[in-house]
Design an enzyme around this catalytic site. Structure first.
Site, PDB file in Angstrom:
ATOM      1  N   GLU A 150       0.822  -1.203   0.000  1.00  0.00           N
ATOM      2  CA  GLU A 150       0.000   0.000   0.000  1.00  0.00           C
ATOM      3  C   GLU A 150       0.868   1.269   0.000  1.00  0.00           C
ATOM      4  O   GLU A 150       0.557   2.222  -0.685  1.00  0.00           O
ATOM      5  CB  GLU A 150      -0.924  -0.021   1.226  1.00  0.00           C
ATOM      6  N   ASP A 151       1.933   1.256   0.776  1.00  0.00           N
ATOM      7  CA  ASP A 151       2.660   2.512   1.014  1.00  0.00           C
ATOM      8  C   ASP A 151       4.033   2.625   0.361  1.00  0.00           C
ATOM      9  O   ASP A 151       4.693   3.656   0.499  1.00  0.00           O
ATOM     10  CB  ASP A 151       2.829   2.728   2.531  1.00  0.00           C
TER      11      ASP A 151
END
Ligand code: MN
Length: 715
Positions: free
Chosen positions: A76-77
């Site tokens: 996600e990051d």
């Protein structure tokens, strides 16, 4: 000691034989990927995944789960793909991270309780490995512990979501400790005033209460020793959120909360649990109605314990919870306590413990009065029966498995369903008949001129969609019948030189009422469907015509009877029980055959066999087609004509009649022609249904010398 060393130490303690290289690799990968990133608290980002892994280590989960915990945010990051994780750490880790990433993208917004329930189920349905939920819960717990660094609105949203979604999931999975902490943290952020008040009330008495608990603990310990019951005794003050719930629910003061203070006796086996209960009740007076045996009848989330409340020293009530060490572990850790993987290969459905656990669930489910959906939630997880889909705005729509976008459209609104032309699933255009999957975001496109089609019925799974489509089709057919009825009346009127427009509305109303219709349109529809005869309706509208046109002449009546035009009570039109229905003379269908109906002009519904040549050759207008089915009395006989080709030998006719009567049929008529050593026999027999006919035809074929048997139909 660094955070990571702490994790290694814990894992090594509970899994001394595991190779921890996986954790080392995950740690290095994580440091490298999150390099330079910071949390809002100002800490380096890496502290978050490490805390998550640490929480998982406290739950004594396997290294795969811990590695996934450390890596849960890299997809996600950071610019890391699932494929990269798969290559580096294997399928299991990649799958867990993928699951965590997927559910992390979904945000709960709706305040409705039902939506929250759907949301919880959906989260569980979306995961194929319970470790996904465990990592997500650990992630959420650490985020909640550091919530104060977030801006206020975000804090509210996350705390709300935690209280509505994640704490109940932890509860269902039996993870009492994690649930308690999630609830208290959410409470603190959502209701800061109430939180402060309850906290003050507890703090005010904390010293007194702690001294009291210590005293009781000592007393209990001594009593247990005296009765030779091995026991560890703990004391606890009820959690703030639970206290507040109780105060709110029961409108009582904190002094009246019987289980504000509790001691826990953890012993070795079930027998000693009951023994300890006896000792406690001998020492202090139990509060009536407060004894609960969750050992005999565990809670849906597997919680087992004996509970009782007693009036202790100085008249202070407190709760006593008695359980075995194993029950205690389950109460604190829940599913995590059951979810132990020996090694990578153990992570399969064959896992014996998992099965034992599921089996218990099934058994307990039977005895539970309020199973609280726990089992069905798990069923959704393990054997999906439902799919959880979203509107683009994030509302959860629950549909049965294999549901299509058409079901989805009708679930939103009848009008959306009636006019849907296409669907986008997760942004991609898909056919209306495709199957939806968990977590799909579905967008329906509509067009005003689109209407439901009969073949949609084959692609819907919900009764709602099915009923709405059928309803629409019925309405469309009625609208058509009204048109046909009007045209038939006009045609009839022209014959008699009557101008329909000149007939007053009151007359239409009067005649409609005479036919038991409330509207003129119902009257037209009746004519269109063939329920009423156009000429008779006209005669009632224009009474002066009655003499010539009103009653069918004696001749017509006779003709009708001769032609067999008596309504057939054994067939019904779907949704129209009272329509005139006739079996078509061309194919003469019998019960058990597939049939179709056609709206005829003024003579009701004619019913044909689906195989009828006239139907096959599309002699009838497809728009007039209407669904019919066999109903009514089962013992109606139909005459069916059969043609037999046989050798010309003596006794043939006698054998044919014998065969027919032994199959319980009457012969209405029989004729035989001979020539060229061959005979042709034509026989009309009474037939009950298709099965009956097949049986008779088979018997006839068995007669020696009969080489062809066929049912005769008109061309
Ligand atoms: Mn995270």
């Amino acid at each position: 000691m660094s955070q990571f060393d702490d994790i290694l130490r814990k894992v090594h303690a509970y899994r001394p034989d595991d190779d921890l290289a996986l954790l080392q690799n995950a740690y290095s990968f994580c440091i490298e990927r999150h390099k330079g990133q910071e949390r809002l608290s100002g800490e380096p980002y890496i502290s978050h995944p490490l805390h998550v892994a640490n929480i998982l280590a406290d739950l004594r989960l396997d290294p795969v789960c811990l590695a996934a915990g450390m890596l849960h945010d890299v997809v996600e990051d950071t610019p890391t793909s699932i494929e990269a994780l798969q290559a580096e750490f294997g399928d299991e880790v990649a799958r867990i991270v993928e699951g965590v990433t997927k559910i992390g993208r979904i945000h709960f917004q709706s305040p409705e309780e039902q939506q929250a329930e759907n949301f919880r189920k959906m989260l569980l349905a979306m995961v194929d490995d319970v470790r996904v939920v465990l990592v997500k819960l650990a992630d959420r717990l650490h985020n909640m512990r550091t919530l104060e660094y977030l801006p206020p609105e975000k804090r509210q949203r996350i705390a709300h979501e935690t209280l509505e979604i994640y704490a109940p999931i932890a509860h269902r999975l039996g993870m009492g400790k994690l649930r308690g902490e999630l609830e208290d943290l959410s409470f603190q952020h959502l209701e800061p005033d109430a939180y402060a008040e309850v906290k003050r009330a507890v703090e005010r008495r904390r010293k007194v209460n702690e001294e009291f608990l210590a005293e009781v603990q000592r007393l209990v310990q001594a009593k247990m020793k005296q009765h030779a019951i091995p026991a560890r005794v703990e004391g606890r003050i009820k959690r703030l959120y639970s206290i507040w719930q109780k105060l709110k629910r029961q409108h009582i003061a904190i002094e009246q909360v019987y289980d504000l203070l509790a001691i826990r006796i953890i012993t070795d086996d079930v027998k000693n649990c009951y023994a300890a209960l006896g000792v406690i009740h001998n020492t202090w007076r139990p509060v009536p109605g407060r004894i609960k045996d969750f050992i005999a009848i565990p809670r849906p989330n597997l919680y087992q314990s004996l509970h009782t409340s007693v009036i202790g020293p100085h008249g202070q009530p407190f709760e006593v919870q008695i359980r075995t060490a194993e029950m205690h572990r389950v109460a604190e850790e829940g599913i995590a306590a059951h979810w132990k993987y020996k090694d990578g290969s153990g992570a399969t459905i064959q896992d014996a413990e998992r099965f034992a656990w599921l089996r218990h669930l099934v058994e307990w489910q039977k005895e539970m009065r309020d199973p609280g959906d726990f089992l069905s939630t798990l069923k959704v997880d393990l054997y999906p029966q439902e799919v959880y889909t979203f509107t683009p705005k994030g509302k959860v729509i629950v549909l049965p498995r294999e549901a299509s976008p058409i079901d989805f459209a009708y679930a939103i609104h009848t009008e959306i369903g009636n006019h849907c032309v296409g669907a986008k699933v997760n942004g991609r255009i898909v056919p209306l008949k495709s199957r939806l999957r968990n977590g799909d975001i579905v967008e329906i496109t509509t067009q005003a001129n689109q209407t439901p089609s009969r073949d949609w019925l084959a692609h819907v799974k919900t009764s709602r969609a099915r009923n709405k489509i059928k309803h629409w089709i019925n309405i469309a057919q009625r609208r058509q019948a009204v048109e046909i009825g009007k045209r038939l009346l006009e045609k009839e009127a022209r014959k008699y030189g009557v101008v329909l427009k000149k007939i007053a509305d009151e007359d239409y109303q009067r005649v409609a009422r005479e036919y038991g219709c409330s509207l003129a349109d119902d009257l037209y529809a009746g004519v269109g469907f063939g329920k009423f005869v156009a000429r008779q309706v006209l005669a009632k509208l224009v009474p002066t015509l009655a003499h010539e046109a009103g009653q069918p002449s004696r001749l017509t009546r006779t003709v009708k009877r001769v032609l067999g035009m008596t309504p057939d009570v054994a067939i019904q039109v779907h949704g129209y029980g009272d329509l005139l229905v006739y079996r078509a003379r061309c194919c003469n269908p019998i019960r058990g055959e597939e049939i179709v109906g056609y709206i005829t002009r003024g003579k009701g519904i004619s019913v044909h066999s689906k195989n009828c040549k006239n139907v096959q050759n599309l002699l009838y207008d497809a728009e007039r087609r209407i669904a019919v089915e066999w109903t009514g009395p089962k013992y109606t006989f139909y005459p069916v004509r059969l043609n037999l080709l046989t050798t010309d030998r003596q006794g043939m006719l006698a054998e044919v009649t014998a065969a027919i009567s032994s199959d319980h049929s009457n012969i209405q008529n029989i004729e035989a022609r001979t020539g060229d050593e061959q005979a042709s026999i034509e026989v009309t027999v009474d037939i009950l249904d298709k099965e009956h006919l097949d049986k008779i035809m088979a018997s006839l074929r068995k007669i020696e010398g009969v080489y062809h048997v066929e049912r005769m139909v008109k061309a």
